[in-house]
Write an enzyme that holds these catalytic residues in place. Sequence first.
Site, PDB file in Angstrom:
ATOM      1  N   SER A  69      35.340  56.635 105.305  1.00 54.54           N
ATOM      2  CA  SER A  69      35.708  55.646 106.323  1.00 54.54           C
ATOM      3  C   SER A  69      36.026  56.273 107.670  1.00 54.54           C
ATOM      4  CB  SER A  69      36.925  54.845 105.855  1.00 54.54           C
ATOM      5  OG  SER A  69      36.624  54.141 104.671  1.00 54.54           O
TER       6      SER A  69
ATOM      7  N   HIS B  24      40.785  53.143 112.275  1.00 54.15           N
ATOM      8  CA  HIS B  24      41.358  51.876 111.815  1.00 54.15           C
ATOM      9  C   HIS B  24      42.664  51.530 112.523  1.00 54.15           C
ATOM     10  CE1 HIS B  24      38.282  52.759 108.940  1.00 54.15           C
ATOM     11  NE2 HIS B  24      38.425  51.600 108.341  1.00 54.15           N
TER      12      HIS B  24
ATOM     13  N   ARG C   8      34.657  55.471 115.357  1.00 56.39           N
ATOM     14  CA  ARG C   8      34.780  56.409 114.236  1.00 56.39           C
ATOM     15  C   ARG C   8      33.431  57.063 113.913  1.00 56.39           C
ATOM     16  NH1 ARG C   8      34.612  52.995 108.689  1.00 56.39           N
ATOM     17  NH2 ARG C   8      33.755  51.068 109.516  1.00 56.39           N
TER      18      ARG C   8
ATOM     19  N   ARG D 266      37.794  50.692 113.647  1.00 54.35           N
ATOM     20  CA  ARG D 266      36.874  50.492 112.540  1.00 54.35           C
ATOM     21  C   ARG D 266      35.592  49.795 113.001  1.00 54.35           C
ATOM     22  NH1 ARG D 266      35.971  45.844 109.549  1.00 54.35           N
ATOM     23  NH2 ARG D 266      34.895  46.211 107.573  1.00 54.35           N
TER      24      ARG D 266
ATOM     25  N   GLU E 254      49.310  62.240 102.706  1.00 54.29           N
ATOM     26  CA  GLU E 254      49.263  62.422 104.163  1.00 54.29           C
ATOM     27  C   GLU E 254      50.259  63.476 104.651  1.00 54.29           C
ATOM     28  OE1 GLU E 254      49.607  59.525 102.590  1.00 54.29           O
ATOM     29  OE2 GLU E 254      47.614  58.656 102.892  1.00 54.29           O
TER      30      GLU E 254
ATOM     31  N   ASP F  71      41.382  43.649 105.668  1.00 55.10           N
ATOM     32  CA  ASP F  71      42.365  44.392 104.861  1.00 55.10           C
ATOM     33  C   ASP F  71      43.804  43.953 105.162  1.00 55.10           C
ATOM     34  OD1 ASP F  71      40.720  45.797 103.238  1.00 55.10           O
ATOM     35  OD2 ASP F  71      40.869  47.703 104.321  1.00 55.10           O
TER      36      ASP F  71
ATOM     37  N   PHE G 267      48.638  55.291 108.181  1.00 52.24           N
ATOM     38  CA  PHE G 267      49.110  56.349 107.286  1.00 52.24           C
ATOM     39  C   PHE G 267      49.318  57.663 108.046  1.00 52.24           C
ATOM     40  CE2 PHE G 267      46.005  53.746 104.686  1.00 52.24           C
ATOM     41  CZ  PHE G 267      46.960  52.805 104.347  1.00 52.24           C
TER      42      PHE G 267
END
Lengths: 332, 283
Positions: A58, A130, A31, A188, A79, A138, A104
Amino acid sequence: MTELHKTRQDVQDAVPHHPGHVTPRKPKATRDAYGETLLELGKRRPDIVALDADLSGSTKTARFAREFPDRFFNMGVAEQDMIGTAAGLALAGKVPFASTFAVFETGRAWDQIRLAVCYSNTNVKLVATHGGVTVGEDGASHQALEDIALMRALPNMMVIVPADASETASAISAVADHKGPVYVRLGRAKVPYVMPDDYRFTPGKAFVFHIGKDATIIAAGIMVDIAKKAAEILSGEGIDTGVVNMSTIKPLDEETLLRVARTSALIVTAEEHSVIGGLGGSVCEFLSENHPVTVRRIGVRDTFGCSGTPDDLLKRYGMTAGDIVETVKNSG
Amino acid sequence: MGVMTEGKITDINELKKIAKNVRINILHMLTLAGSGHTGGSLSAVDVAVAIYFSRMKFNPADPSWEERDRFVLSKGHAAPLIYAVMAEAGYFREDAIKTLRKTGSPLQGHPCSAMLPGIEISTGSLGQGLSVANGMALGLRLDGNPARVYCIMGDGEVQEGQVWEAAMTAAHYKIDNICAVVDNNGLQIDGPVEKVMGIEPLRDKWAAFGWHVMDIDGHNMQEIIDALDEAETVKGRPSIIIARTTKGKGVSFFENKVEYHGVAPTREEFDRAVKEILDDRTS
């Protein structure tokens, strides 16, 4: 000296090490490479715009946002609207990069991706971060294990899962030039560099490290590094094991797959995704119709993830180098 | 009708004449197809005709002409409406409407942009058009392109959450080159909108979301024209027309009949309907 020779010399000059060399560097998250590359592309290409759904820090689109506030659209936690807006921007001639977490991006807005992006064939780039269990603490709600399956099922969609930061940079540039919908799945966590310095991503083209007589591991994403470690262990024990980075999961590099299937006694697929519908599924679908061979799939086996450290989770779901080694040995 | 790059129709009677023809073509293609959405196509005719023929710049010979105004039919099930309008505008020959819903026809059951040039975006899954319209409007604004974007939604459609995400976006980004319309015919598949899932007070809702709201009789051509005029003068926020309409408008035996949401006319109904539309001196 002919033009051809000159060109070759130029290429050699540009690459400080021999072909295939991987310069040792500190691990880096894919990322982060995305954020940097998007920023660089933004400087060169005024048609590139970016959208995010309240996760720009993020997903790393925040860098682009700071430099090009007029070309960045934070859509808030919305989204579906983000995907539709991206499609509209594409129709107005822009090249939109729309980012959020993979869960998402693909799950929350799947119907929008289906209708406004794929069916309408709009030039939208979905770059999700992610992906997979290495999201870590998470937990399952944030760990996309089905995203590749969801995106792969859509006509017109290209699906790319880069192995490291350098391949990500190369892939993002290629994606910006490609006309049509693309899904890029990033992670991530920091990951080691595995691709050679002189490697450049080409859509639809797998990278062959080696094709093993006894086994070849077809891997994508962070599993390429893990596959290389497994292959090293196995080859040290006299089991000739190869590794292929199948970073474009759709369209599959069928030619390379056939080459592997004709050479290797066993194929193992390795992905940070459910074994249903992702890389393992793609490889099995193709080979069962074209060159049936024994395939074993490494990945999450029809379950959700959970909270934990990335390393613990890779162990828990049977996705370590040791698990691959065991799989190869037990398939003999 | 040909190229509309210059000279828009401002004569109300001329627009009414076009609307009649569009209604007849809608019914014609639905009758030949034997299936499709009659009620919601007829309710939005007057608004769509006013937008296309009194407002929009477009060129059927060059559907991707950069300066064109954009039209998004978010309520994609009213596909016969957009096809009838496009035939009237000269995008294709009128007899092409006979292929509606037939295998391989560019006139798909719901609009498909990849198969029919002039359709900006494929629709049919409700609630998505306004987001796409916003994106187009933002892109046009970035380029300093003065083209405008129109988007027609259904009233049942605004039950979709994405519509309100897009409503926030348009206000947040001060998108004033967009004009949305809610075709408020009051009926959806399962019955009256207010009974299935109430959406009122519609005017207050859009106003609360930061939109300039115009509440009009969606079959009064003068009121529609005035609202479209007004929308063009509003700066710094998006405009929406709540068009109070009648489902099945123009054919007495289809009007306000929930069962004609997704049913095509029979041949006999078609003949009677055409007679009614042609005899009508008021609309």
